[in-house]
Enzyme design. Structure first.
Site, PDB file in Angstrom:
ATOM      1  N   SER A 126     -31.367  -4.489  27.981  1.00  0.00           N
ATOM      2  CA  SER A 126     -31.302  -5.951  27.939  1.00  0.00           C
ATOM      3  C   SER A 126     -30.027  -6.580  27.958  1.00  0.00           C
ATOM      4  O   SER A 126     -28.974  -6.060  28.836  1.00  0.00           O
ATOM      5  CB  SER A 126     -32.088  -6.769  26.973  1.00  0.00           C
ATOM      6  OG  SER A 126     -32.274  -8.253  27.286  1.00  0.00           O
ATOM      7  N   ASP A 265     -29.235 -12.261  31.783  1.00  0.00           N
ATOM      8  CA  ASP A 265     -28.816 -10.719  31.192  1.00  0.00           C
ATOM      9  C   ASP A 265     -28.864  -9.446  31.991  1.00  0.00           C
ATOM     10  O   ASP A 265     -29.329  -9.748  33.050  1.00  0.00           O
ATOM     11  CB  ASP A 265     -29.460 -10.736  30.045  1.00  0.00           C
ATOM     12  CG  ASP A 265     -30.755 -10.569  29.773  1.00  0.00           C
ATOM     13  OD1 ASP A 265     -31.298 -10.656  30.809  1.00  0.00           O
ATOM     14  OD2 ASP A 265     -31.470 -10.182  28.616  1.00  0.00           O
ATOM     15  N   ASP A 267     -31.128  -7.301  32.457  1.00  0.00           N
ATOM     16  CA  ASP A 267     -32.436  -7.194  32.940  1.00  0.00           C
ATOM     17  C   ASP A 267     -32.999  -8.369  33.448  1.00  0.00           C
ATOM     18  O   ASP A 267     -34.195  -8.268  33.855  1.00  0.00           O
ATOM     19  CB  ASP A 267     -33.340  -6.274  32.018  1.00  0.00           C
ATOM     20  CG  ASP A 267     -33.789  -6.980  30.681  1.00  0.00           C
ATOM     21  OD1 ASP A 267     -33.121  -8.080  30.293  1.00  0.00           O
ATOM     22  OD2 ASP A 267     -34.778  -6.646  30.099  1.00  0.00           O
ATOM     23  N   ASP A 269     -34.559 -10.864  31.947  1.00  0.00           N
ATOM     24  CA  ASP A 269     -35.847 -11.405  31.103  1.00  0.00           C
ATOM     25  C   ASP A 269     -35.172 -12.825  30.378  1.00  0.00           C
ATOM     26  O   ASP A 269     -36.017 -13.501  30.080  1.00  0.00           O
ATOM     27  CB  ASP A 269     -36.468 -10.532  30.295  1.00  0.00           C
ATOM     28  CG  ASP A 269     -35.515 -10.024  29.075  1.00  0.00           C
ATOM     29  OD1 ASP A 269     -34.292 -10.189  29.196  1.00  0.00           O
ATOM     30  OD2 ASP A 269     -36.363  -9.413  28.304  1.00  0.00           O
TER      31      ASP A 269
END
EC number: 5.4.2.10
Length: 475
Positions: A126, A265, A267, A269
């Site tokens: 992340s 960020d 990833d 999400d």
């Protein structure tokens, strides 16, 4: 040769590392956002293989022994290595692997749900630095794996679980084109608002998983896009960019005269926004604006928004003032998701930018959220800056991190009398006009100290004091 794969055989492949020592000590591997650690130190290829094997075993048992597992990854240098190791473990468990390659975490969740898969796995840490990585596991419905199934995977890693026989070895299929279906689904979720023509938008892709997909989506929706950090770069992912470092995005929005900007960020999400005046727009404001729109469309049952203990008091009081229900959970989007499901709530999220709208997805989705915020602004006829000004005034809030490497001291900080006494003094001083929140991070060796109050001077004073006390007694 096909047949039973014993726990003993697989256990011997695990290297003796601090991470495996944690397993032996019965400490849960899964934190607030999956398994996470320093690659080569806490997170190794042999461990990823073991996690893959036992994830395959558990998902087979939970999913009726049918269907593939969808695997995606971010751009970290270690992600491909870990994805291959994990996939070999899945294949050894008799599970077919659909490997997406570079794909945002919510894309893995979406494609898991829509491909008759028994589960999904994302290789990512992340917002963490490039040297970290992690493993996030999803159930067949695309939501994060529940604690019971996580515990079953951990039990397998400890040799406490009996494996199912593999009637055949699983096969590995590289199918990056499946991510196109995820991108199309975001566009379709906008309905008649799938037209962003006339908007100039800056995107900070953080050298991560959305680096290619998000700019392509926004351009296809008609927006003029200025893309920052828009190549997958494992050396630079999240470094002074993205949702945890907004300065470059803020400067670019002002320099380009853009209507707004969005920072993802690693990833994708989570997402934070920047308005046309260069001001940050966090998850609290995004939830308020989207919640108000959904309520006007009669798509917000009970006018409920589910968020966490980190949400600003100004947000809470403003939402309650318009008749809304404001629900707080522990920090972590899985807690928000669980509470939303229990209440039948449709909107929730975190100040940090994890936003969940169950009309469209079961997990936080930065790209989908950004698209809906842009469409909301387009439909309103006014600027994002004006919409923010019309929403609520946040209370002054400071969040400071104290690095505490000792896990026992960090997780049991309540045993530090000096710190608890200092917190009590701060709470007495601020009364109902402020609050203190101290918690151990679930993803990094940090103790997070947050102070919020009507008066900025109180916030600064008590934050500084509490950090000093923590550093004096916990390090």
């Amino acid at each position: 040769m096909c047949g039973m794969v014993s726990a003993t055989r697989w256990e011997t492949a695990i290297e003796v590392t601090p991470w495996i020592a944690a397993i032996a000590e019965q400490v849960p591997l899964f934190g607030t956002d999956g398994i996470r650690g320093r690659v080569g130190e806490h997170l190794t290829a042999p461990l990823a293989q073991q996690v893959g094997f036992w994830t395959g075993q558990v998902l087979r048992q939970a999913g009726g022994d049918r269907g593939p597992v969808v695997v995606g990854q971010d751009s970290r240098n270690s992600s491909n290595m870990l994805a291959m190791a994990l996939s070999s473990g899945l294949a050894a468990a008799g599970v077919e692997v659909l490997h997406l390659g570079l794909c945002p975490t919510p894309g893995v969740a979406y494609l898991t749900h829509h491909s008759e898969a028994i589960g999904g796995v994302m290789i990512s840490a992340s917002h963490n630095p490039p040297g970290d990585n992690g493993i996030k596991v999803f159930g067949a419905d695309g939501s994060k794996l529940d604690r019971q199934l996580q515990a079953a995977i951990e039990a397998g890693l400890r040799g406490q679980q009996t494996s199912l026989p593999a009637t055949t070895w699983g096969q590995h299929y590289y199918q990056p084109q499946l991510a196109d279906h995820y991108q199309a689904a975001i566009a379709q979720s906008l309905g008649q608002r799938a037209n962003l023509q006339g908007l100039k938008i800056v995107l900070d892709l953080a050298w991560g998983a959305a680096a290619l997909l998000a700019p392509r989506l926004f351009r296809e929706l008609g927006a003029e896009v200025i893309a920052l950090h828009d190549l997958p770069d494992g050396n630079q992912i999240n470094v002074n960019c993205g949702s945890t470092h907004l300065a470059r995005l803020q400067a670019a929005v002002l320099e380009q005269g853009a209507d707004m900007g969005f920072a993802f960020d690693g990833d994708a999400d989570r997402v934070l926004a920047v308005d046309g005046r260069g001001r940050s727009v966090d998850g609290d404001h995004i939830l308020f604006l989207w919640g108000r729109e959904l309520e006007q469309q009669q798509q917000l049952p009970g006018q409920a928004i589910v968020t966490t203990v980190m949400a600003n008091l100004g947000f809470e009081r403003a939402w309650q003032a318009v008749g809304g229900e404001f629900v707080r959970t522990a920090v972590g989007d899985q807690y928000v998701q669980a509470e939303m499901q229990a209440r039948g709530a449709m909107l929730g999220g975190e100040q940090s930018g994890h936003i969940l709208c169950r009309h469209y997805a079961l997990t936080g989705d930065g790209t989908l959220t950004a698209a809906h915020v842009a469409a909301l602004v387009q439909a309103s006829g006014v600027s994002l800056a004006d919409l923010v000004d019309q929403s609520f005034r946040p209370y002054p809030q400071l969040l400071r991190n104290v690095r505490v490497e000792d896990r026992d001291r960090r997780c049991n900080w309540q045993n530090c009398a000096a710190l608890t006494q200092a917190i009590a003094a701060a709470e007495t001083d601020m009364g109902d006009r402020g609050r203190v929140l101290v918690r151990a991070s679930g993803t990094e060796p940090l103790l997070r100290i947050m102070v919020e109050a009507e008066e900025a001077q109180q916030v600064e004073h008590w934050t500084t004091h509490l950090v000093q006390v923590a550093e004096s007694h916990l390090l």
